[in-house]
Structure formats: C-alpha cells, structure tokens
Design an enzyme around this catalytic site. Structure first.
Site, PDB file in Angstrom:
ATOM      1  N   GLU A 162      15.394  45.583  25.892  1.00 22.24           N
ATOM      2  CA  GLU A 162      14.027  45.667  25.360  1.00 22.24           C
ATOM      3  C   GLU A 162      13.422  47.025  25.718  1.00 22.24           C
ATOM      4  OE1 GLU A 162      11.301  41.982  24.664  1.00 22.24           O
ATOM      5  OE2 GLU A 162      10.562  42.893  26.495  1.00 22.24           O
ATOM      6  N   GLY A 196       5.860  43.168  30.774  1.00 19.75           N
ATOM      7  CA  GLY A 196       6.374  41.812  30.988  1.00 19.75           C
ATOM      8  C   GLY A 196       7.696  41.791  31.729  1.00 19.75           C
ATOM      9  N   ARG A 197       8.626  42.657  31.323  1.00 18.93           N
ATOM     10  CA  ARG A 197       9.968  42.606  31.931  1.00 18.93           C
ATOM     11  C   ARG A 197      10.016  43.241  33.319  1.00 18.93           C
ATOM     12  NH1 ARG A 197       9.577  45.449  27.343  1.00 18.93           N
ATOM     13  NH2 ARG A 197       9.930  47.700  27.351  1.00 18.93           N
ATOM     14  N   LYS A 220       1.333  37.119  29.686  1.00 15.01           N
ATOM     15  CA  LYS A 220       0.463  38.289  29.823  1.00 15.01           C
ATOM     16  C   LYS A 220      -0.578  38.295  28.707  1.00 15.01           C
ATOM     17  CE  LYS A 220       0.684  43.299  29.889  1.00 15.01           C
ATOM     18  NZ  LYS A 220       1.527  44.481  29.796  1.00 15.01           N
ATOM     19  N   HIS A 275      38.436  33.700  33.546  1.00 14.01           N
ATOM     20  CA  HIS A 275      39.193  32.671  32.833  1.00 14.01           C
ATOM     21  C   HIS A 275      38.665  32.481  31.414  1.00 14.01           C
ATOM     22  CE1 HIS A 275      41.331  31.683  36.508  1.00 14.01           C
ATOM     23  NE2 HIS A 275      40.185  31.971  37.101  1.00 14.01           N
ATOM     24  N   LYS A 291       8.216  38.263  14.796  1.00  8.66           N
ATOM     25  CA  LYS A 291       7.110  37.367  15.191  1.00  8.66           C
ATOM     26  C   LYS A 291       6.160  37.154  14.026  1.00  8.66           C
ATOM     27  CE  LYS A 291       6.430  38.562  20.076  1.00  8.66           C
ATOM     28  NZ  LYS A 291       5.549  39.237  21.023  1.00  8.66           N
ATOM     29  N   GLU A 313       5.529  30.493  21.464  1.00  7.24           N
ATOM     30  CA  GLU A 313       6.384  29.529  22.177  1.00  7.24           C
ATOM     31  C   GLU A 313       5.652  28.984  23.407  1.00  7.24           C
ATOM     32  OE1 GLU A 313       7.100  32.537  21.154  1.00  7.24           O
ATOM     33  OE2 GLU A 313       9.181  32.746  20.485  1.00  7.24           O
TER      34      GLU A 313
HETATM   35  O1  F6P Z   1       8.353  39.172  22.533  1.00  5.41           O
HETATM   36  C1  F6P Z   1       8.691  39.964  23.623  1.00  5.41           C
HETATM   37  C2  F6P Z   1       7.688  39.840  24.721  1.00  5.41           C
HETATM   38  O2  F6P Z   1       6.518  40.481  24.374  1.00  5.41           O
HETATM   39  C3  F6P Z   1       8.238  40.382  26.030  1.00  5.41           C
HETATM   40  O3  F6P Z   1       8.080  41.740  26.141  1.00  5.41           O
HETATM   41  C4  F6P Z   1       7.463  39.579  27.032  1.00  5.41           C
HETATM   42  O4  F6P Z   1       8.074  39.611  28.289  1.00  5.41           O
HETATM   43  C5  F6P Z   1       7.483  38.224  26.377  1.00  5.41           C
HETATM   44  O5  F6P Z   1       7.386  38.477  25.002  1.00  5.41           O
HETATM   45  C6  F6P Z   1       6.400  37.287  26.817  1.00  5.41           C
HETATM   46  O6  F6P Z   1       5.132  37.789  26.559  1.00  5.41           O
HETATM   47  P1  F6P Z   1       3.845  37.114  27.194  1.00  5.41           P
HETATM   48  O7  F6P Z   1       3.957  37.217  28.670  1.00  5.41           O
HETATM   49  O8  F6P Z   1       2.684  37.898  26.651  1.00  5.41           O
HETATM   50  O9  F6P Z   1       3.815  35.688  26.747  1.00  5.41           O
END
Ligand code: F6P
Length: 548
Positions: A353, A267-268, A206, A384, A512, A212
């Site tokens: 979150e 995002g979620r 987003k 188990h 972060k 990452e």
């Molecule tokens: O670090 C958490 C977060 O901001 C989540 O809320 C989100 O889903 C994820 O990182 C990924 O964010 P983006 O879609 O901006 O890469």
C-alpha cells in the site's frame, strides 16, 4: 524534473546489474571469506545477515552513493521534524512520535505533538487497566471477559499481528478477537460463543467511514441491544479509535469512550497509537510500552547509524537492487516462528500500500520496477508447500527469513529442528547443487547410468537465490517493536529511492467508489447504472439467481 534514471549512481547500478547478474554467489563466497562480517549488521536485539545476496563491495558502494544522491538523510530529518512529506494528502508523517521519537516542542495543527500523544497514552493505560482489573462493568454489572476489535486494514492487521506474535506474554485477563471482514460469517462466528453482557467492542477506524467496519459495528450494536433491550448499553460496551469523533458519536459512542487518532499517522503505521488498544488490553500496558520502546530504539538506530551500518537503509537497498535492477518480481516473508504467522499479511499492506505505485512524487510516470509483490507464510509450512518453486522455478524470489535464537516456548528438540531447517534453507537457496554433484551423489548410491541420465536434470538446483536472515535474540515486545519499526523505515527509504510518495493510498479509492454504486444496484433492482457488459451481466445474473 527527472526520475531516478538520470542519476549517476542509478546508471552505474544498471551497468553493474548487467555485468553481475550472471555471477553466482558461490563464487563470491569462494573469493571472499569475509562476506559474513562485511555484509551483516548486529544490533542489541537483532542480527541482519545479508551476505547471501548477489552483492559485492562495488555494488554496495554504488547503492550507498544512490542513498546520498537522493538525499535520504534530508528526507529522514524532514519526517522526524514533522514536515508535510505526505505531499498528496498534505500531511506530516509522525508515527515515530507515538514512540517518543520527536523533539519535545513539535507543533502540528496548533497542537504539541508530544503532549497529545502522552495524553492518549495515559488514557490507554487507565482504560486498559480498568478493563483488565475487572473494574469496567457491562450493562448488567458483569466484568468484561472478551474484547472484539472491529476494524480493517491498518486498523486490524497491526494489533492482530502483534497480539498473535506475543500470545505467550498474555495473562489472559481478557480474550481478544478480531472482526475485519464484511462477510457476515466472521462476525456471526466470532459472536456466537460470546456473552453480550461481558463483551467490549473497539470500533477502530481512522476515518470512521470505512464500509466494512461501519457495517460490522452496526451489526455488533444490534446484537448487543437485542440482548440488553436497552440502547444505553452501547455506552458500556463500545469504545472507538478514530480521528472522526463526530461520526463515532453519531453512532451512539460516548465522547469519553473515544480515543484520538491524528492525520499524521497513516493507517498502516498506526499500531503504536490507540489502534494498538487490543495489545494493551491483552498484554497489559507495560508490555505495550515495551513494544513502543523497542520501536524507539530502532528509530534511534535509523537516525544515527552511518548508512553502511543502517539496517533499514540496507534492507531498502537490497529490495531495490533485487527488484528494480535484478528484476525479481516478488519477495517472500518467511518467519520461522509460529506466532509470527501474520507477519507476511501485515507487511503486505505496509509495503504494497505504501510503494505499490507507478507515478513519482512529481506526478511523472515511472518506468522502472518499484515494489515487488510481497507474500509469505510460516517457513516450515512453506517448505512442504511452495518451497519447490523457490528452489527450482524460473522466477527468482528474494526472501526474508525471520527467526529467533531463543524460543519463548521451549520444547526439547523442537527449536533445534526449526532452526536447522531455517539455516539449511537459506544455504540451499544460495548454494544449490549442480549436475556433476547430482550425478556423483547418485553414483555413490549405486544408481544405474540410465537412471542417472533420466533423473539428474530434475535434481539440479541452480541456487543463487537471495535471502536476508533476520535473527532476533528472542521474540518479545521489545524486539518485535524493533522488527516492525525496521520494516517501516525500510519502506520509507525504499520510497525515497524510488521517488514515490509512500504515505498515500489513492489506488484503493476507485474500487471503493464503484462498490458503493454497485451496492445500491444490488439492493434495488430498478436502479439502472451503466457498466461494462461483463459487470452488467454479472449483476443481472446475481439478481436472477437470487430470485430463483
Ligand atoms: O482502504 C485502505 C485503507 O484506507 C487503509 O489504508 C486503512 O488502513 C484501512 O483502509 C482502514 O481505514 P480506516 O481506519 O479509516 O477504517
């Protein structure tokens, strides 16, 4: 301004919890043979049985009074109407618009929401069909066989959980892979068997700033261009899903290959948008639409059902009752369906979150327990592994058991064994077995008195462990859409009950920021930054160990 403790219904719930926490569900069932019909809700695609909770008519009435006192219906209407209920980020919350659940003329930021959603849906349809039918060609003219989705958190968990859950519905036109971890092990192992000429990357972010994802995307671009000897190959092998077009374009992704995201989709909660592109690519657009339709049906239920029969409202109330009033610390998600193996991870982000916070939306500290920690695993495997803890530890862990009446992959005898375990576990967690029964059973088996005295305490199960049963008719795109939307609305209502701003996630920022600073220090030994002595020495140790 007051948090929830001052409300009459809240105070009543505190008293009820004190009175009722020593009751046993066995007594409640013995007293009231009608519990199943009273405490269950049946919708066309899904049944919720919540009778195996420590609740009765009086508690439920008090919980429903709280729903009225905190104005859940008003908040719900505000959300669907596009008001800025995400207060701290000053945004509307409209993931429901992605599945057609808003009024047709809703405008946000000068844009008609339905029109822009429909335009993106049309783009997803055209694109996914082109790729699936082999009309989208790579740099050397070959059709795409593999899709690699690069994203993390909400830009990964939703689509991955859904494509895993609906594997059975894939016609294998393409193979879908996911890379979320910045640990090089994941991208290296994912790309190793793939042919660069036939791979399409989706960079899903987003913000298009997530370290990452950006790191993995750059590595993927290098892998591609090392094979194609040509930077222009990126246009044929990379698409992006983002609300930050500039950043995507600056990485070399063509404007027409960018799918929009909106500020009003968190995002979620985003798998219904183009973040769900891997779903459409894997299963076909029709199945993606069925997923949206299932979620839309749940939206309609949430909007219109009286609260007493409203599944998301009831699930939120139970979570509140078990956590905030009966003091459970965690909640388990236990699917009895192999393909739902990522559901717990998905709901971990969705719930924790959203509501893992300790400040109210007015900025006041909250003293009461908020959201439990969410964890889980496939139920059968858990039996188990950790069910010992669920049955006999001192910590009560309320659990959601999720399964289907009909298997999509029927194999003689398997589904019955699976579901017999499902029903047996919820029964055992509820009824338990007391010492006199344990002794009688051992006696009947001819055990000696001294053996019985020694072993009996170990075999007692206290029971009284709350569970919800969620039973789908069959796991398919429609019912899965409904199930996910059910949890989304549960989370929303839970946030209102707790007076929490569910749609921000400030708690992820501190780490972060520090990681970015430490990374420069890891890359450049000379750079000195002040840290606590633990962190300082860890960084020094890391440098020295690498130098040796
Ligand atoms: O670090 C958490 C977060 O901001 C989540 O809320 C989100 O889903 C994820 O990182 C990924 O964010 P983006 O879609 O901006 O890469």
């Amino acid at each position: 301004m007051h948090n929830r403790e001052s409300l009459a219904s809240w105070q009543q719930l505190v008293e009820l919890a004190e009175q009722k926490k020593h009751q046993h569900m066995n007594e409640l069932f013995a007293k009231d043979g009608d519990r199943f019909s009273k405490f269950s809700i049946q919708l066309p695609q899904i049944l919720l049985d919540y009778s195996k909770n420590l609740i009765d008519d009086e508690t439920l009435a008090a919980l429903l009074r709280l729903v009225d006192e905190v104005n859940v219906s008003q908040w719900r209407d505000k959300m669907f109407a596009g008001e800025q209920i995400n207060k701290t980020e000053q945004r509307a919350v409209l993931h429901t618009a992605l599945r057609g659940s808003v009024t047709s003329d809703l405008q946000v930021d000068g844009e008609n929401v339905r029109d822009s959603v429909n335009a993106q849906l049309a783009k997803i349809k055209t694109f996914s069909e082109k790729v699936r039918q082999g009309h989208w060609l790579g740099y050397s003219g070959k059709r795409i066989t593999d899709i690699v989705n690069i994203g993390v958190g909400g830009s990964n968990l939703g689509p991955q959980m859904v494509t895993e859950a609906l594997k059975h519905y894939s016609d294998n036109s393409v193979n879908v892979h996911y890379v979320s971890n910045v640990d090089g092990a994941q991208i290296v192992e994912t790309l190793r068997p793939l042919d660069p000429q036939k791979v399409l990357f989706i960079v899903s972010s987003k913000t298009f700033t997530t370290t990452e994802t950006m790191t993995n995307a750059r590595t993927a671009m290098q892998w591609l261009t090392a094979a194609s000897f040509d930077e222009s190959a990126i246009a044929k092998h990379f698409v992006a899903v983002t609300s930050n077009k500039e950043n995507a374009m600056s990485m070399g992704i063509e404007q027409e290959n960018i799918f929009d995201m909106w500020d009003w989709v968190g995002g979620r909660f985003s798998l219904w948008s183009a973040i769900g592109l891997p779903i459409a690519l894997d299963l076909g657009f029709e199945q993606f639409e069925a997923l949206l339709a299932g979620a839309h049906e749940m939206d309609e239920h949430f909007m219109s059902a009286p609260f007493k029969e409203n599944m998301p409202v009831i699930l939120a109330l139970l979570s509140l009752w078990n956590t905030t009033f009966l003091e459970a610390k965690s909640q388990a998600i236990l699917p009895y369906d192999q393909t739902l193996h990522m559901l717990a991870a998905y709901l971990q982000q969705a719930e924790m979150e959203s509501n893992g916070k300790s400040v109210s939306w007015d900025g006041e500290a909250i003293d009461y327990a908020t959201v439990p920690s969410i964890w889980g695993e496939l139920g059968i495997n858990g039996q188990h592994a950790f069910y010992q803890y669920l049955h006999q530890s001192n910590n009560v862990v309320p659990a959601d058991f999720i399964g289907s009446v009909e298997s999509v992959t029927p194999v003689k005898g398997h589904h019955e064994t699976l579901m017999a375990n499902f029903f047996a576990q919820t029964q055992a967690l509820m009824t338990g077995v007391d010492e006199s029964q344990v002794r009688a059973d051992l006696k009947a088996k001819g055990r000696t008195d001294s053996y019985i005295d020694m072993v009996a305490p170990h075999k007692v199960h206290q029971g009284n462990r709350p569970t919800n049963t969620l039973l789908l008719n069959r796991l398919d795109p429609r019912s899965l859409g409904g199930l996910i939307a059910l949890y989304e609305h549960k989370i929303f209502v839970h946030g209102i009950l707790l007076k929490i701003c569910s749609f921000d996630q400030w708690g992820v920022e501190l780490g972060k920021g520090l990681a970015a600073k430490i990374q420069t220090q890891l890359e450049d030994e000379e750079l000195q930054q002040a840290h606590d002595c633990s962190t300082e020495n860890l960084i020094r140790y890391y440098h020295q160990a690498r130098a040796n």
